[in-house]
Design a protein around this motif. Structure first.
Motif, short mmCIF file in Angstrom:
data_model
loop_
_atom_site.label_atom_id
_atom_site.label_comp_id
_atom_site.label_asym_id
_atom_site.label_seq_id
_atom_site.Cartn_x
_atom_site.Cartn_y
_atom_site.Cartn_z
N ALA A 1 42.61 7.89 80.80
CA ALA A 1 42.85 8.37 82.17
C ALA A 1 41.52 8.41 82.93
CB ALA A 1 43.47 9.76 82.14
N GLY A 2 41.63 8.31 84.24
CA GLY A 2 40.46 8.50 85.10
C GLY A 2 40.98 9.19 86.34
N HIS A 3 40.80 10.50 86.41
CA HIS A 3 41.36 11.28 87.52
C HIS A 3 40.21 11.73 88.42
CE1 HIS A 3 45.24 12.33 85.08
NE2 HIS A 3 45.02 11.03 85.20
N THR A 4 40.21 11.20 89.64
CA THR A 4 39.09 11.43 90.55
C THR A 4 39.34 12.65 91.42
OG1 THR A 4 38.95 9.03 90.66
CG2 THR A 4 37.60 10.26 92.23
N VAL A 5 38.30 13.47 91.49
CA VAL A 5 38.34 14.65 92.35
C VAL A 5 37.10 14.56 93.25
CG1 VAL A 5 38.03 17.17 92.28
CG2 VAL A 5 39.55 16.06 90.64
N LEU B 1 47.86 7.31 102.36
CA LEU B 1 48.52 6.80 103.57
C LEU B 1 47.48 6.19 104.51
CD1 LEU B 1 51.33 6.65 104.96
CD2 LEU B 1 50.67 8.70 106.22
N ASP B 2 46.27 6.77 104.52
CA ASP B 2 45.19 6.29 105.41
C ASP B 2 44.84 4.83 105.15
OD1 ASP B 2 44.33 7.70 102.95
OD2 ASP B 2 42.36 6.88 103.47
N VAL B 3 45.04 4.37 103.92
CA VAL B 3 44.66 2.99 103.57
C VAL B 3 45.54 1.99 104.33
CG1 VAL B 3 44.45 1.37 101.63
CG2 VAL B 3 43.79 3.75 101.32
N GLU C 1 47.64 6.93 90.90
CA GLU C 1 48.33 7.28 92.15
C GLU C 1 47.54 8.31 92.96
OE1 GLU C 1 49.69 7.54 89.13
OE2 GLU C 1 51.42 6.22 89.02
N GLY C 2 46.55 8.96 92.29
CA GLY C 2 45.80 10.02 92.97
C GLY C 2 46.17 11.39 92.40
N LYS C 3 46.57 11.39 91.13
CA LYS C 3 47.01 12.64 90.49
C LYS C 3 45.89 13.68 90.47
CE LYS C 3 48.04 10.21 86.83
NZ LYS C 3 47.89 8.84 87.34
N GLY C 4 44.66 13.20 90.14
CA GLY C 4 43.53 14.12 90.04
C GLY C 4 43.32 14.88 91.33
N LYS C 5 43.37 14.17 92.44
CA LYS C 5 43.15 14.82 93.72
C LYS C 5 44.24 15.86 94.02
CE LYS C 5 43.79 14.50 98.44
NZ LYS C 5 43.73 13.91 99.76
#
Ligand code: GDP
Ligand code: IMO
Ligand code: MG
Length: 432
Positions: free
Chosen positions: A45-49, A338-340, A20-24
């Motif tokens: 997990a793979g949390h993108t920052v 939301l931008d997507v 969902e974008g948790k990392g960010k």
């Protein structure tokens, strides 16, 4: 039960099927938080920052690692892959990042190489219709050993002599299963024991009593953020079983996974993607296998951060979302990506399902129910133009604001943060 909490204990969880974008959101929160804690799951997990264009994907380490002076913890509920742990630490160093102080619970279970071998063997022996599509990171087999009371914990890596016996016992059983059941080769003792002893040496400086530290931190009035991995619909009890992961991904997991008492919790933050994605097998009522799904995948970069697999995409499923928010007691929503949805003529939201000719807005995790469920949509107007530089609610197009208000009204939970891009700064903070 009266809360005697002095500190702030917040939990952040994924309200869909993960990613969902948790990392960010955790990273964006960073400057306010004193202690970041992972409490369940592992390197699945793979949390993108993304900070100033540089991308870091945390698989095992908490997403607050980029804040020197802060503390990051791996709680007892996590299943820890030592190879991945040391690799992530090494990579942060190689990239020149100063980092938070790290403390690992001695009671976290260790994902051993044979767990990964077993994960892959089990998955390849499942029939086509029963495959789960696991990440192959050994998560399920490690939790099985934990609950069967056969597991190795981080503390077991620290004592080379008792480790020898524990590895020998474990291999006796695992090699029996691997060779007799799955036709694999046996794993030699030295191939496991020697690296495991070295992992123990390398990890020793990080091991500490995370539960005690957290309880003291609460008394000292510190701000603690518990970072959930995966998402509610992948929860072992409350998700779309058997197409789930093997841990408690809901907020409840935050207590067993750290030792913090339930009445220490001060706020529950749900991370919600503005549409739905799922990676791996299992039902997903709003999945779109056509143009819309492909467009969301491309615009949203919906490819797994761990396995690179294409994520299945579709419109927001409000039936599933309402279930997830109630189940976790969400106080606020962090709405990401939301931008997507920009430049769509219209945006659809699934408000109920048609199941066998009957309309229902009640979610049910039963797989047959969800496979039969046909989404019924409400159509909202879209908006045109790039919103990725918007810094306030007022600067968003009116129909984008309407979408946010629609979600708030339909769920009864207010949106406290809006993601308009992947970078740390591409966030509209409405008071998170
Ligand atoms: P996590 O597992 O919940 O931490 O999410 P992932 O990192 O697996 O996937 C989320 C993806 O979306 C990552 O590539 C993020 O960089 C990206 N992302 C997060 N928030 C936003 C946002 O608001 N807009 C856009 N465009 N991308 C975002
Ligand atoms: P984050 O924290 C999305 C999925 C896998 C598979 C199922 C079981 O980045 O949101 P496992 O390896 O856990 O036994 O796989 O769960 N899965 C995830 N999907 N995001 C994740 O984590 C996931 N972790 C596991 O794809 O369907
Ligand atoms: Mg992810």
């Amino acid at each position: 039960m009266t809360s005697t909490v002095k500190g702030k204990v917040e939990i952040l969880f994924g309200a869909q099927w993960g990613d969902e974008g948790k990392g960010k959101v955790v990273d964006m929160f960073g400057s306010e938080v004193d202690i970041f804690v992972r409490y369940q799951g592992g390197a699945n997990a793979g949390h993108t920052v993304i900070v100033e264009g540089k991308k870091i994907i945390f698989k095992l380490l908490p997403s607050g690692m980029l804040y020197p002076g802060k503390v990051c913890m791996i709680g007892n509920g996590v299943v820890l892959d030592p190879e991945q742990f040391l690799k992530e630490l090494r990579e942060l160093g190689e990239r020149g990042y100063e980092r938070a102080r790290l403390v690992v619970s001695p009671h976290a279970h260790v994902v051993m190489p044979y767990h990964k071998t077993l994960d892959k063997a089990q998955e390849s022996h499942r029939s086509k219709e029963h495959k789960i599509g696991t990440t192959g990171r050994g998560i399920g087999p490690c939790y099985v050993d934990k609950y069967a009371r056969n597991g190795l914990r981080v503390e077991d890596l620290l004592d080379a002599d008792s480790l020898r016996k524990k590895v020998a016992d474990a291999l006796e059983e695992k090699n029996h299963i691997l060779t007799k059941l799955y036709g694999e080769n046996p794993i030699p003792f030295d191939e496991i024991y020697e690296p495991a002893r070295d992992w123990g040496k390398a990890m020793a400086p990080y091991v500490g009593d995370t539960t005690d530290l957290l309880l003291k931190a609460v008394d000292e009035g510190k701000h603690i953020l518990l970072e959930g991995a995966q998402g509610t619909l992948l929860d072992i009890d409350h998700g779309t079983y058997p197409y789930v992961t093997s841990s408690s991904t809901t907020t409840a997991g935050g207590f067993t996974g750290t030792g913090l008492p339930i009445n220490s919790l001060t706020r529950v933050i749900a991370v919600v993607k503005a549409y739905t994605t799922r990676v791996g097998e299992g039902p997903m009522p709003t999945e779109d296998k056509g143009e819309l799904g492909e467009s969301l995948r491309q615009k949203g970069g919906e490819f797994g951060a761990v396995t690179g697999r294409a994520r299945r995409c579709g419109w927001l499923d409000m039936v599933a979302l309402r279930y997830a928010l109630r189940l976790n007691g969400a106080d606020v929503i962090a709405l990401t990506k939301l931008d997507v949805l920009s430049d769509m003529d219209e945006i659809k939201v699934c408000t109920s399902y048609d199941v066998g000719g009957k309309k229902t807005d009640a979610f049910n995790t039963n797989v047959d129910f969800l496979e039969e469920a046909k989404p019924l949509y409400e159509t909202l107007p879209g908006w045109k133009g790039d919103i990725s530089h918007c810094e306030s609610l007022d600067s968003l197009p009116p129909t984008a604001r309407d979408y946010i208000h629609y979600i708030e009204k339909a769920t009864g939970v207010s949106v406290a943060l809006i993601g308009v891009g992947a970078d740390r700064n591409q966030t509209i903070n409405l008071g998170l």
